[in-house]
Write an enzyme that holds these catalytic residues in place. Structure first.
Site, PDB file in Angstrom:
ATOM      1  N   ARG A  84     -15.195   6.285   2.560  1.00 24.94           N
ATOM      2  CA  ARG A  84     -16.109   5.218   2.925  1.00 24.94           C
ATOM      3  C   ARG A  84     -15.455   4.217   3.829  1.00 24.94           C
ATOM      4  O   ARG A  84     -14.460   3.776   3.508  1.00 24.94           O
ATOM      5  CB  ARG A  84     -16.437   4.591   1.501  1.00 24.94           C
ATOM      6  CG  ARG A  84     -17.507   5.437   0.597  1.00 24.94           C
ATOM      7  CD  ARG A  84     -18.345   4.583  -0.211  1.00 24.94           C
ATOM      8  NE  ARG A  84     -17.928   3.323  -0.723  1.00 24.94           N
ATOM      9  CZ  ARG A  84     -18.697   2.522  -1.324  1.00 24.94           C
ATOM     10  NH1 ARG A  84     -19.756   2.843  -1.540  1.00 24.94           N
ATOM     11  NH2 ARG A  84     -17.958   1.307  -1.994  1.00 24.94           N
ATOM     12  N   THR A 115     -18.964  -0.454   6.445  1.00 27.53           N
ATOM     13  CA  THR A 115     -20.540  -0.005   6.349  1.00 27.53           C
ATOM     14  C   THR A 115     -20.858   0.868   5.067  1.00 27.53           C
ATOM     15  O   THR A 115     -21.926   1.254   4.686  1.00 27.53           O
ATOM     16  CB  THR A 115     -20.766   1.179   7.655  1.00 27.53           C
ATOM     17  OG1 THR A 115     -19.656   2.081   7.471  1.00 27.53           O
ATOM     18  CG2 THR A 115     -20.535   0.284   8.820  1.00 27.53           C
ATOM     19  N   ASP A 150     -12.423   0.037  -8.079  1.00 27.91           N
ATOM     20  CA  ASP A 150     -12.280   1.220  -7.248  1.00 27.91           C
ATOM     21  C   ASP A 150     -11.411   2.190  -7.877  1.00 27.91           C
ATOM     22  O   ASP A 150     -10.485   2.083  -8.456  1.00 27.91           O
ATOM     23  CB  ASP A 150     -11.374   0.683  -6.120  1.00 27.91           C
ATOM     24  CG  ASP A 150     -11.376   1.817  -4.886  1.00 27.91           C
ATOM     25  OD1 ASP A 150     -10.972   2.799  -5.174  1.00 27.91           O
ATOM     26  OD2 ASP A 150     -11.726   1.875  -3.574  1.00 27.91           O
ATOM     27  N   ASP A 185      -8.130   3.446  -6.349  1.00 27.84           N
ATOM     28  CA  ASP A 185      -7.022   2.517  -6.622  1.00 27.84           C
ATOM     29  C   ASP A 185      -6.559   2.317  -7.845  1.00 27.84           C
ATOM     30  O   ASP A 185      -5.557   2.179  -8.286  1.00 27.84           O
ATOM     31  CB  ASP A 185      -7.759   1.211  -6.073  1.00 27.84           C
ATOM     32  CG  ASP A 185      -7.768   1.137  -4.548  1.00 27.84           C
ATOM     33  OD1 ASP A 185      -7.195   1.879  -3.799  1.00 27.84           O
ATOM     34  OD2 ASP A 185      -8.302   0.036  -3.882  1.00 27.84           O
TER      35      ASP A 185
HETATM   36  C1  PRP Z   1     -15.003   6.326  -3.509  1.00 22.78           C
HETATM   37  C2  PRP Z   1     -15.595   7.363  -4.619  1.00 22.78           C
HETATM   38  C3  PRP Z   1     -16.594   8.158  -3.831  1.00 22.78           C
HETATM   39  C4  PRP Z   1     -17.084   7.246  -2.981  1.00 22.78           C
HETATM   40  C5  PRP Z   1     -18.636   6.736  -3.419  1.00 22.78           C
HETATM   41  O1  PRP Z   1     -14.235   6.991  -2.716  1.00 22.78           O
HETATM   42  O2  PRP Z   1     -14.241   7.936  -4.935  1.00 22.78           O
HETATM   43  O3  PRP Z   1     -16.059   9.279  -3.140  1.00 22.78           O
HETATM   44  O4  PRP Z   1     -16.270   6.240  -2.889  1.00 22.78           O
HETATM   45  O5  PRP Z   1     -19.373   6.095  -2.751  1.00 22.78           O
HETATM   46  P1  PRP Z   1     -20.565   6.496  -2.295  1.00 22.78           P
HETATM   47  O6  PRP Z   1     -21.581   7.037  -3.409  1.00 22.78           O
HETATM   48  O7  PRP Z   1     -21.132   5.321  -1.537  1.00 22.78           O
HETATM   49  O8  PRP Z   1     -20.366   7.344  -1.078  1.00 22.78           O
HETATM   50  P2  PRP Z   1     -13.707   6.253  -1.422  1.00 22.78           P
HETATM   51  O9  PRP Z   1     -14.131   6.276  -0.198  1.00 22.78           O
HETATM   52  O10 PRP Z   1     -13.321   4.768  -1.930  1.00 22.78           O
HETATM   53  O11 PRP Z   1     -12.243   7.135  -1.346  1.00 22.78           O
HETATM   54  P3  PRP Z   1     -10.994   7.352  -2.351  1.00 22.78           P
HETATM   55  O12 PRP Z   1     -11.584   8.243  -3.413  1.00 22.78           O
HETATM   56  O13 PRP Z   1     -10.024   7.995  -1.444  1.00 22.78           O
HETATM   57  O14 PRP Z   1     -10.527   6.003  -2.858  1.00 22.78           O
HETATM   58  N1  URA Z   2     -16.034   3.709  -5.093  1.00 24.93           N
HETATM   59  C1  URA Z   2     -15.672   3.327  -6.112  1.00 24.93           C
HETATM   60  O1  URA Z   2     -14.304   3.689  -6.365  1.00 24.93           O
HETATM   61  N2  URA Z   2     -16.162   2.303  -6.790  1.00 24.93           N
HETATM   62  C2  URA Z   2     -17.151   1.850  -6.792  1.00 24.93           C
HETATM   63  O2  URA Z   2     -17.971   0.939  -7.356  1.00 24.93           O
HETATM   64  C3  URA Z   2     -18.030   2.198  -5.535  1.00 24.93           C
HETATM   65  C4  URA Z   2     -17.304   3.121  -4.881  1.00 24.93           C
END
Ligand code: PRP
Ligand code: URA
Length: 206
Positions: free
Chosen positions: A102, A106, A197, A200
């Protein structure tokens, strides 16, 4: 298709551990692992199996064997944590990976990786712990559907109403299994109350 929120008391206990801001990455990973096992079981409760007969030490009786038609597709990075628990339950599952990230401004998910196995005729389980706006899950399921699976199931740890609404609008045939349906998204598209997150917290990168 429906939204299935787990009602097992262990689910609520583990979700509370994940939400707790003082939970360190090691305990977070452990709780996440068990929770993923529970959700994997619930999401596969209607898997097809074939009737077989089995010889016990005493006599022949009726048995059941799972059909070998399951595929797992974690969305990187956080969805990776849900793969091993599923593989422990179903060691012969075919595995694909979709990398989505993400944008911090945005919240739009963009793809950086996609490697899928043959999906035609399979039941594909898409794994991503956070269903926030639903953009990542919707995009991943679109890619999965291009492979022609028999059906797709979405498994998330926490879902926001906005994400559920979006996914049900774009992929009404895909059931969603989750440990918790939360209240809403904040202006930064994080889930409230949520757990922060997920990636994280798993990997200690905050
Ligand atoms: C997070 C999570 C999902 C996404 C959800 O990933 O693991 O994939 O956000 O958000 P959405 O429903 O609004 O699309 P992130 O992009 O933070 O990547 P990561 O898993 O590498 O931390
Ligand atoms: N991705 C995350 O890891 N946490 C949230 O709350 C939303 C998207």
């Amino acid at each position: 298709m429906g939204l299935h929120v787990s009602t097992h008391p262990l689910t609520a206990h583990l979700l509370t551990v994940l939400r707790d801001v003082t939970t360190p990455p090691s305990a977070f990973r452990s709780a996440a692992r068990t929770l993923s096992t529970i959700l994997s079981l619930e999401a596969t409760a209607d898997l097809e199996s074939e009737a077989v007969s089995v010889q016990t030490p005493l006599e022949v009786t009726k048995g059941s064997r799972l059909e070998n038609g399951l595929a797992a597709v974690p969305i990187l990075r956080a969805g990776l944590s849900m793969l091993e628990p599923l593989l422990e339950l179903f060691p012969d599952v075919a595995v694909g990976y979709i990398g989505l990230e993400r944008d911090h401004e945005t919240a739009e998910a963009s793809r950086y990786y996609c490697k899928l196995p043959k999906l035609d005729g399979k039941v594909a389980v898409c794994l991503d712990p956070m269903l926030a706006t639903g953009g990542s899950a919707a995009k991943a399921i679109e890619l999965i559907k291009e492979g022609g699976p028999k059906r797709v199931v979405m498994v998330s740890v926490v879902a926001a109403p906005e994400g559920v609404e979006k996914l049900q609008a774009v992929h009404p045939d895909v059931p969603i299994y989750t440990a918790g349906l939360d209240r809403q998204l904040n202006p930064n598209k994080y889930i409230l109350p949520g757990l922060g997150d997920y990636g994280d917290r798993l990997y200690g990168t905050q």
